[in-house]
Design a protein around this motif. Structure first.
Motif, PDB file in Angstrom:
ATOM      1  N   GLY A 398     -71.200  -1.165-123.392  1.00 28.96           N
ATOM      2  CA  GLY A 398     -69.901  -1.845-123.636  1.00 28.96           C
ATOM      3  C   GLY A 398     -70.475  -3.165-124.719  1.00 28.96           C
ATOM      4  O   GLY A 398     -71.189  -3.547-124.411  1.00 28.96           O
ATOM      5  N   TYR A 413     -68.837   2.717-122.287  1.00 26.67           N
ATOM      6  CA  TYR A 413     -68.405   2.331-121.062  1.00 26.67           C
ATOM      7  C   TYR A 413     -67.026   0.914-120.646  1.00 26.67           C
ATOM      8  O   TYR A 413     -67.238   0.251-120.794  1.00 26.67           O
ATOM      9  CB  TYR A 413     -69.116   1.704-119.428  1.00 26.67           C
ATOM     10  CG  TYR A 413     -69.710   3.141-119.214  1.00 26.67           C
ATOM     11  CD1 TYR A 413     -69.497   3.701-118.156  1.00 26.67           C
ATOM     12  CD2 TYR A 413     -71.131   3.749-120.386  1.00 26.67           C
ATOM     13  CE1 TYR A 413     -70.166   5.219-118.270  1.00 26.67           C
ATOM     14  CE2 TYR A 413     -71.769   4.551-119.684  1.00 26.67           C
ATOM     15  CZ  TYR A 413     -71.317   5.666-118.516  1.00 26.67           C
ATOM     16  OH  TYR A 413     -72.174   6.662-118.691  1.00 26.67           O
ATOM     17  N   GLU A 415     -63.641   1.014-120.588  1.00 29.45           N
ATOM     18  CA  GLU A 415     -62.587   1.939-119.372  1.00 29.45           C
ATOM     19  C   GLU A 415     -61.783   0.288-119.012  1.00 29.45           C
ATOM     20  O   GLU A 415     -62.232  -0.436-118.656  1.00 29.45           O
ATOM     21  CB  GLU A 415     -62.555   3.014-118.279  1.00 29.45           C
ATOM     22  CG  GLU A 415     -61.301   3.458-117.493  1.00 29.45           C
ATOM     23  CD  GLU A 415     -60.101   3.832-118.523  1.00 29.45           C
ATOM     24  OE1 GLU A 415     -59.079   4.010-118.685  1.00 29.45           O
ATOM     25  OE2 GLU A 415     -60.369   4.908-119.481  1.00 29.45           O
ATOM     26  N   HIS A 418     -62.157  -1.417-115.873  1.00 32.74           N
ATOM     27  CA  HIS A 418     -63.411  -0.191-115.147  1.00 32.74           C
ATOM     28  C   HIS A 418     -64.512  -0.080-116.080  1.00 32.74           C
ATOM     29  O   HIS A 418     -65.506   0.606-116.093  1.00 32.74           O
ATOM     30  CB  HIS A 418     -62.979   1.214-115.066  1.00 32.74           C
ATOM     31  CG  HIS A 418     -62.084   1.039-113.344  1.00 32.74           C
ATOM     32  ND1 HIS A 418     -62.070   1.207-112.300  1.00 32.74           N
ATOM     33  CD2 HIS A 418     -60.562   2.028-114.127  1.00 32.74           C
ATOM     34  CE1 HIS A 418     -61.140   1.408-111.693  1.00 32.74           C
ATOM     35  NE2 HIS A 418     -60.443   1.948-112.629  1.00 32.74           N
ATOM     36  N   SER A 419     -65.285  -1.376-117.026  1.00 36.52           N
ATOM     37  CA  SER A 419     -65.591  -0.957-117.772  1.00 36.52           C
ATOM     38  C   SER A 419     -67.178  -1.970-116.946  1.00 36.52           C
ATOM     39  O   SER A 419     -67.059  -2.992-116.616  1.00 36.52           O
ATOM     40  CB  SER A 419     -64.418  -2.308-118.990  1.00 36.52           C
ATOM     41  OG  SER A 419     -64.443  -3.355-118.751  1.00 36.52           O
ATOM     42  N   PHE A 420     -68.043  -1.392-118.508  1.00 39.67           N
ATOM     43  CA  PHE A 420     -69.523  -2.775-118.308  1.00 39.67           C
ATOM     44  C   PHE A 420     -69.084  -4.059-118.783  1.00 39.67           C
ATOM     45  O   PHE A 420     -69.362  -5.075-117.949  1.00 39.67           O
ATOM     46  CB  PHE A 420     -70.092  -1.915-118.899  1.00 39.67           C
ATOM     47  CG  PHE A 420     -71.712  -2.839-119.305  1.00 39.67           C
ATOM     48  CD1 PHE A 420     -72.359  -2.698-118.660  1.00 39.67           C
ATOM     49  CD2 PHE A 420     -72.304  -2.994-120.496  1.00 39.67           C
ATOM     50  CE1 PHE A 420     -73.876  -2.948-118.352  1.00 39.67           C
ATOM     51  CE2 PHE A 420     -73.649  -4.118-120.721  1.00 39.67           C
ATOM     52  CZ  PHE A 420     -74.259  -3.706-118.846  1.00 39.67           C
ATOM     53  N   GLU A 422     -66.925  -5.880-118.158  1.00 38.51           N
ATOM     54  CA  GLU A 422     -65.710  -6.616-117.157  1.00 38.51           C
ATOM     55  C   GLU A 422     -67.168  -7.311-115.804  1.00 38.51           C
ATOM     56  O   GLU A 422     -66.858  -7.619-115.559  1.00 38.51           O
ATOM     57  CB  GLU A 422     -64.834  -5.499-116.853  1.00 38.51           C
ATOM     58  CG  GLU A 422     -63.694  -5.680-117.480  1.00 38.51           C
ATOM     59  CD  GLU A 422     -62.622  -4.890-117.267  1.00 38.51           C
ATOM     60  OE1 GLU A 422     -61.210  -5.314-116.759  1.00 38.51           O
ATOM     61  OE2 GLU A 422     -62.971  -4.012-116.548  1.00 38.51           O
ATOM     62  N   TRP A 423     -68.319  -6.039-115.909  1.00 39.07           N
ATOM     63  CA  TRP A 423     -68.905  -6.092-114.603  1.00 39.07           C
ATOM     64  C   TRP A 423     -69.860  -7.722-114.756  1.00 39.07           C
ATOM     65  O   TRP A 423     -70.209  -7.900-114.442  1.00 39.07           O
ATOM     66  CB  TRP A 423     -69.676  -4.537-114.385  1.00 39.07           C
ATOM     67  CG  TRP A 423     -70.780  -4.799-113.484  1.00 39.07           C
ATOM     68  CD1 TRP A 423     -70.355  -5.674-112.061  1.00 39.07           C
ATOM     69  CD2 TRP A 423     -72.197  -5.070-113.130  1.00 39.07           C
ATOM     70  NE1 TRP A 423     -71.820  -5.280-111.147  1.00 39.07           N
ATOM     71  CE2 TRP A 423     -72.239  -5.261-112.375  1.00 39.07           C
ATOM     72  CE3 TRP A 423     -73.033  -4.487-114.534  1.00 39.07           C
ATOM     73  CZ2 TRP A 423     -73.880  -4.577-111.947  1.00 39.07           C
ATOM     74  CZ3 TRP A 423     -74.104  -3.892-114.256  1.00 39.07           C
ATOM     75  CH2 TRP A 423     -75.059  -4.188-113.359  1.00 39.07           C
ATOM     76  N   PHE A 430     -65.972  -4.615-110.405  1.00 42.08           N
ATOM     77  CA  PHE A 430     -66.315  -3.763-111.402  1.00 42.08           C
ATOM     78  C   PHE A 430     -67.152  -2.225-111.092  1.00 42.08           C
ATOM     79  O   PHE A 430     -68.305  -2.114-112.382  1.00 42.08           O
ATOM     80  CB  PHE A 430     -65.677  -4.196-112.666  1.00 42.08           C
ATOM     81  CG  PHE A 430     -65.278  -5.201-113.186  1.00 42.08           C
ATOM     82  CD1 PHE A 430     -63.378  -4.239-112.759  1.00 42.08           C
ATOM     83  CD2 PHE A 430     -64.963  -6.666-112.879  1.00 42.08           C
ATOM     84  CE1 PHE A 430     -62.780  -5.147-113.253  1.00 42.08           C
ATOM     85  CE2 PHE A 430     -63.555  -7.299-113.293  1.00 42.08           C
ATOM     86  CZ  PHE A 430     -62.407  -6.329-113.406  1.00 42.08           C
ATOM     87  N   TRP A 433     -67.696   0.664-113.035  1.00 41.77           N
ATOM     88  CA  TRP A 433     -67.785   1.241-114.382  1.00 41.77           C
ATOM     89  C   TRP A 433     -68.457   2.153-114.931  1.00 41.77           C
ATOM     90  O   TRP A 433     -68.333   2.914-116.020  1.00 41.77           O
ATOM     91  CB  TRP A 433     -68.599  -0.306-115.019  1.00 41.77           C
ATOM     92  CG  TRP A 433     -69.956  -0.354-114.989  1.00 41.77           C
ATOM     93  CD1 TRP A 433     -69.747  -0.492-113.887  1.00 41.77           C
ATOM     94  CD2 TRP A 433     -71.390   0.217-115.569  1.00 41.77           C
ATOM     95  NE1 TRP A 433     -72.450  -1.449-113.863  1.00 41.77           N
ATOM     96  CE2 TRP A 433     -72.744  -0.218-115.124  1.00 41.77           C
ATOM     97  CE3 TRP A 433     -71.039   1.229-116.276  1.00 41.77           C
ATOM     98  CZ2 TRP A 433     -73.515   0.281-115.109  1.00 41.77           C
ATOM     99  CZ3 TRP A 433     -72.645   1.634-117.456  1.00 41.77           C
ATOM    100  CH2 TRP A 433     -73.921   0.565-116.115  1.00 41.77           C
ATOM    101  N   TYR A 434     -70.239   2.784-113.997  1.00 38.45           N
ATOM    102  CA  TYR A 434     -70.580   3.949-114.343  1.00 38.45           C
ATOM    103  C   TYR A 434     -69.833   5.362-114.439  1.00 38.45           C
ATOM    104  O   TYR A 434     -69.954   6.468-114.178  1.00 38.45           O
ATOM    105  CB  TYR A 434     -71.798   3.660-113.857  1.00 38.45           C
ATOM    106  CG  TYR A 434     -72.447   3.738-112.073  1.00 38.45           C
ATOM    107  CD1 TYR A 434     -72.295   4.562-111.352  1.00 38.45           C
ATOM    108  CD2 TYR A 434     -71.876   2.510-111.018  1.00 38.45           C
ATOM    109  CE1 TYR A 434     -72.443   4.933-110.252  1.00 38.45           C
ATOM    110  CE2 TYR A 434     -71.884   2.781-110.220  1.00 38.45           C
ATOM    111  CZ  TYR A 434     -72.065   3.483-109.808  1.00 38.45           C
ATOM    112  OH  TYR A 434     -72.399   3.841-108.257  1.00 38.45           O
ATOM    113  N   TYR A 436     -66.853   5.750-115.278  1.00 33.93           N
ATOM    114  CA  TYR A 436     -65.618   5.636-116.601  1.00 33.93           C
ATOM    115  C   TYR A 436     -66.436   6.105-117.805  1.00 33.93           C
ATOM    116  O   TYR A 436     -65.950   5.245-119.003  1.00 33.93           O
ATOM    117  CB  TYR A 436     -65.180   5.144-116.263  1.00 33.93           C
ATOM    118  CG  TYR A 436     -64.306   4.959-114.836  1.00 33.93           C
ATOM    119  CD1 TYR A 436     -63.114   5.471-115.045  1.00 33.93           C
ATOM    120  CD2 TYR A 436     -64.179   4.209-114.150  1.00 33.93           C
ATOM    121  CE1 TYR A 436     -62.287   5.787-113.558  1.00 33.93           C
ATOM    122  CE2 TYR A 436     -64.217   4.375-112.754  1.00 33.93           C
ATOM    123  CZ  TYR A 436     -62.473   4.782-113.015  1.00 33.93           C
ATOM    124  OH  TYR A 436     -61.750   5.165-111.430  1.00 33.93           O
TER     125      TYR A 436
END
Length: 444
Positions: A398, A413, A415, A418-420, A422-423, A430, A433-434, A436
């Motif tokens: 990401g 990742y 989305e 739901h993204s890496f 953002e996590w 989030f 994430w994994y 998506y």
């Protein structure tokens, strides 16, 4: 990571930071931590990383239980879904019990797991199953469903992903080594750990090990693989070159157990990940070259990339029966008790790469540990079939950076919501994430 001008620049910069003259393969490095942090952040695909991040997607949870008397139950098992109806239910924990017994056990629970299924099992395989919320800490067997489990239920398997370049910045595709690992209790004094090498996308020679956290070398009675094989079949002295000190006693090459610096028990997986995955006595002996395995699809240059069948070995670890404290502790043996790590050779010495929780362990080598927070060099994902990135530009897990308040987000990742990335910015959200992936950018 391909050799290019960027990598040469990185190597030159970090080499100037590292002040060391290695006389052996495992010796301590001293370097400028602040300059190293600045360099890593400069090349990071994230401009903001949560400084509280431990990069965890699961955690150990205590479960208290009381086994009913008189029903002949011998095991207590925890599953990810109902083992009586779902053939995809995964075994999360197994302990051995007797009627009337009360106690507690640990279960490693993914954050996304909403429910646990707890089963009492008799000698014939008959089950009494109840379900609880994943945040409950006690099990009530007053209301159960009985039956026999679906056949072929597998233990919970997690995916471990590594960047090979510690202490350099990585390319953040996390496919330099990809391992799928599970563990299960197979006897009162026995744990079986299964390890699958799914991909090797690195350039370097990479060794792999698993530390048994909290268990000493002397507490192990024996270790063997169910197939009788090792991942080091056919290796020779030349293959061992970067890790000569670790394997100075050549008998250790094919030994499943090694002793860590603090007397800890360490599973010896492989001294060369490429060899472990690609070696074939008939086809490769004397012709071995390192390629990248299972990180490219479609049309690719076979001189650099290759598809190979994954390789799995199961290690049966038997603990000494005369140490009852150790035997009782196996009720709390979880995937979190395992510390899988790799070792790579850099600038005259060997460096270990662990997941964040154990990055300071220094199990076999002494080296400088990066104490700052940016993206880690290793990740664990609580999913057996995690879709890891393909090799190639733009295939990082990401990317998320801001320019004049505008967010640029892309990668495998990415989305929104739901993204890496953002996590990475917020360790409390989030977690999904994994789930998506952009499947066009992953090895499937």
């Amino acid at each position: 990571m391909k050799l290019n001008m960027r990598n040469c620049l990185i190597f030159t910069i970090i080499a100037t930071l590292v002040v060391a003259s290695f006389l052996s393969s495992c010796k301590k490095d001293v370097y400028d931590e602040k300059k190293h942090e600045e360099l890593i952040h400069y090349f990071s695909p994230m401009d903001s990383v949560d400084q509280q991040h431990m990069w965890m997607l699961s955690d150990d949870q205590v479960l208290h239980y009381q086994v009913p008397s008189g029903a002949g139950y011998e095991q207590l098992c925890v599953y990810s879904s109902d083992p009586l109806t779902d053939s995809k239910a995964e075994l999360m924990s197994r302990i051995f019990v007797t009627g009337g017994q009360s106690g507690s056990l640990l279960v490693n629970v993914p954050y996304l797991q909403s429910k646990l299924y707890v089963a009492l099992v008799d000698a014939s395989g008959n089950m009494a199953v109840t379900s609880i919320s994943s945040d409950q800490t006690s099990v009530d067997f007053s209301s159960v469903t009985t039956g026999v489990a679906k056949s072929g239920l597998k233990p919970l398997t997690y995916t471990y992903l590594y960047e090979e370049n510690y202490p350099e910045p990585g390319d953040y595709d996390y496919n330099d080594v990809v391992l799928r690992i599970s563990q299960q209790r197979t006897a009162v004094n026995q744990i079986t750990v299964s390890v699958t090498i799914a991909a090797v996308g690195g350039d370097k020679q990479i060794a792999g090990f698993i530390r048994l956290v909290g268990y000493s070398y002397e507490e192990i009675d024996s270790i063997y693989t169910t197939s009788g094989e090792t991942f080091n079949e056919g290796v020779n002295d030349q293959t061992l070159y970067p890790f000569g000190n670790l394997f100075s006693d050549k008998t250790l090459v094919h030994s499943h157990l090694m002793k860590g610096r603090n007397q800890e028990a360490v599973l010896n997986l492989f001294c060369d990940a490429h060899w472990a995955m690609a070696f074939n006595l008939d086809a490769d002996y004397g012709l071995f070259t390192r390629k990248k395995y299972n990180v490219m699809t479609g049309d690719y240059d076979v001189n650099y990339y290759q598809s190979r069948a994954t390789r799995t070995l199961s290690y049966v670890i038997t603990f000494k029966e005369d140490n009852q404290n150790v035997i009782r502790s196996l009720d709390n043996f979880t995937l979190n008790t395992l510390d899988p790590f790799i070792i790579t050779y850099y600038n005259g010495g060997n460096w270990e790469t662990h997941v964040e929780e154990y990055k300071s362990a220094k199990v076999l080598c002494d080296y400088s540990v990066a104490n700052f927070k940016d993206l880690p060099w290793a990740l664990m994902v609580p999913q057996a079939n995690f879709h890891y990135p393909l090799e190639g530009k733009g295939h990082e897990l990401g990317y998320r950076k801001r320019t004049d308040g505008v967010v640029a987000s892309f990668g495998v990742y990415a989305e929104p919501g739901h993204s890496f990335g953002e996590w990475a910015e917020d360790h409390t959200r989030f977690y999904d994430w994994y789930l998506y992936p952009n499947l066009d950018m992953t090895f499937n």
